[in-house]
Scaffold this active site. Structure first.
Site: not given
Length: 519
Positions: A265-267
């Site tokens: 994920s980007k996070r």
RNA sequence: GGCCCGUUCGUCUAGGGGUUAGGACGCAUCCCUUUCACGGAUGAAACACGGGUUCGAUUCCCGUACGGGCUACCA
């Protein structure tokens, strides 16, 4: 007759291209090239509400940067154009109609509220899997429950409707995945998926099957997240009578977060300090509503060939101990059968190592370009270095660089006089150091030696020999005086590069610094 | 919850009925060296668990556990 291999990468322009998508594109590309087939890019933009400005352009640019070049695409066209689903809109309806006529699909008029109510009702009744299916469709508003004339009237009045597939009640659907082998699903666990949305656009499921058929796709290589809907797609091929030209499926293992929790994920990527996108990308932050800038692999200094090599080995292995693969070697060795089944945790350290390996294969002239560009962009120097000097520095820094920017960032002392000294200098500073530096300063002012590392080294040794001081005892301190830091490349080369005048200045500064800090 | 997929060092992986279970990243130690890096050497480090099948299972089968995915008029 064997059909020509045709594979497609089918991204959705809902944002920047995810690194996982890059790997999917790469595997498609490798397979196409390996089999002398065609690699096609098709834009899946059937959801107009999720369309993001610039996303398609971003995807194309990213693949271009990586050297993953399509044989057919929205940009270059091809025999099966158009390559954007939004532009293919008129092509889908007829197939949905065909299914309706054959009793394999039906109109449904249920509103969002009615669907919600149905799900809630079923949940209350503790139904295991609340869905629009063989059982529940008999209680909903659709062309199977409503009288024919009412259906006709509703359609004619322009009432919104969707077209749903009629999933058979009891049927085993099987597919032979190239990576996973036989996967079997019972039709009773599937629901009557929407094929045509009320806005007249097809859903992914219909569009993907129709387009793959029309574009003569032979192999569908995509992420594992599609595996659950693959049986639905198989059923669609059967329903439409295209079973004999149905593509083979290969569902790729997913790229997972470094901690193994969830797909990459980007996070989490941000948390672990690495990009998820190939190129820089600006977007509106969901929480703050402010525009944020996300650097890509390119901006962080990753070389496309290194990134590709790293990605290729995330889930695929050639079966040998070879790890460094140029794109041609990857193509040569690639096979779908050698792709693993299990999800892959992302390890940015390995990516850095690949980058370092590739960086080192570059010529000094090429590396010098990185250096010059970095110096200019960051206003380190007012004028470019001579190419001779730049290449000398490239040569010097080569073995210790992981990224192109290291060539100037890790060697700032070659361009700037140090203003602070590593605190270790206090400890390393001895009377011998002062003695050597003072003598060195004196000698330098008078000397007429050729200014090169060899001669400088000779001179320095002469001095320490005369003073009967072991050079090893004072070198660490001298390094800090000259560069400000404790570590770096050969100190004699550093002196050669900065030049005699600068060196004199730095020694003077060092001696002065010592007196002020210890007085 | 339901359905589907998976599980070899921390990570990426090779292997496969009998192996000292191999490599790479990372880590540690040593060598090289004016330091760091590079390079070289060495080391620690894995077959999730339980049942079968078998003379023998890490490898084949079944369970369990754990992990992942999907579960929208999103792709």
């Amino acid at each position: 007759m064997e059909r020509e291999v045709r594979v497609r990468f089918a991204p959705s322009p809902t944002g920047a291209l995810h690194i996982g998508g890059v790997r999917t594109a790469l595997y498609n590309y490798l397979f196409a090239k390996k089999t002398n087939g065609k690699f096609i890019i098709r834009i899946e933009d059937t959801d107009q509400t999720r369309y993001v400005e610039g996303a398609e352009e971003y995807i194309m640019k990213s693949l271009e940067w990586l050297g993953i070049t399509p044989d057919e695409s929205p940009l270059i066209g091809g025999d099966c154009k158009p390559y954007r689903q939004s532009e293919r809109k008129p092509m889908y309806k007829q197939y949905a109609m065909q299914l309706i006529e054959e009793g394999k699909a039906y109109y449904a008029f249920d509103t969002a509220e009615e669907l919600d109510a149905m799900r809630q009702r079923l949940e209350k009744a503790k139904v295991k899997n609340p869905s629009y299916n063989a059982v529940t469709r008999t209680q909903m508003k659709n062309s199977l429950t409503l009288p024919a004339d009412e259906v006709k009237a509703r359609l004619e009045s322009g009432e919104p409707y969707v077209i749903r597939i009629k999933i058979p009640k009891k049927e085993e659907i099987r597919l032979n995945d190239l990576i996973r082998g036989w996967v079997m699903v019972h039709s009773s666990t599937l629901d009557d998926k929407v094929l045509m949305k009320s806005d007249g656009m097809p859903t992914y499921h219909l569009a993907n099957v129709v387009d793959d058929y029309l574009m003569k796709i032979t192999h569908v290589i995509r992420g594992e997240e599609w595996l659950p809907s693959a049986p639905l797609h198989v059923l669609l091929y059967q329903y439409l009578g295209w079973e004999n030209v149905m593509p083979r499926f290969a569902h790729l293992p997913l790229l997972l977060n470094p901690d193994g929790k969830g797909k990459l994920s980007k996070r989490k990527a941000k948390e672990y300090g690495f990009p998820v996108f190939p190129l820089e990308w600006k977007e509106i932050d969901e929480n703050s509503k402010e525009e944020i800038w996300l650097p890509g692999y390119k901006e962080q200094g990753y070389l496309p060939e290194a990134l590709l090599n790293f990605l290729a080995l995330l889930g695929w292995s050639p079966g040998t101990n070879q790890e460094i693969f140029g794109i041609d070697e990857m193509i040569e060795n690639f096979s779908l059968e050698r792709i693993n089944k299990a999800g892959v945790k992302f390890d940015i350290d390995k990516a850095k190592w690949f980058n370092q390996q590739y960086l080192r294969t570059k010529s000094n002239a090429e590396l010098a370009q990185y250096l010059q560009a970095g110096l200019k962009e960051n206003n380190v120097l007012s004028a470019p270095l001579t190419s001779e000097k730049a290449e000398k520095i490239a040569e010097l820094m080569k073995e210790r660089a992981t990224f192109p920017q290291d060539f100037w960032k890790e060697a700032l002392y070659l361009f700037q006089t140090p203003t602070e000294y590593n605190e270790a200098l206090q400890q390393k500073w001895t009377p011998e150091v002062a003695q050597v530096l003072q003598e060195y300063l004196k000698e330098l002012q008078n000397t007429t030696i050729d200014w090169n590392a060899e001669e400088i080294k000779h001179l320095l040794h002469q001095i320490t020999d005369q003073l009967q001081i072991k050079i090893g005892k004072v070198m660490a301190a001298i390094r800090i005086v000259i560069t400000g830091v404790t570590a770096g490349p050969d100190l004699m080369m550093i002196q050669e590069i900065i030049g005699k005048e600068e060196l004199l200045q730095r020694i003077k500064n060092g001696l002065a610094q010592f007196h002020t800090t210890t007085a």
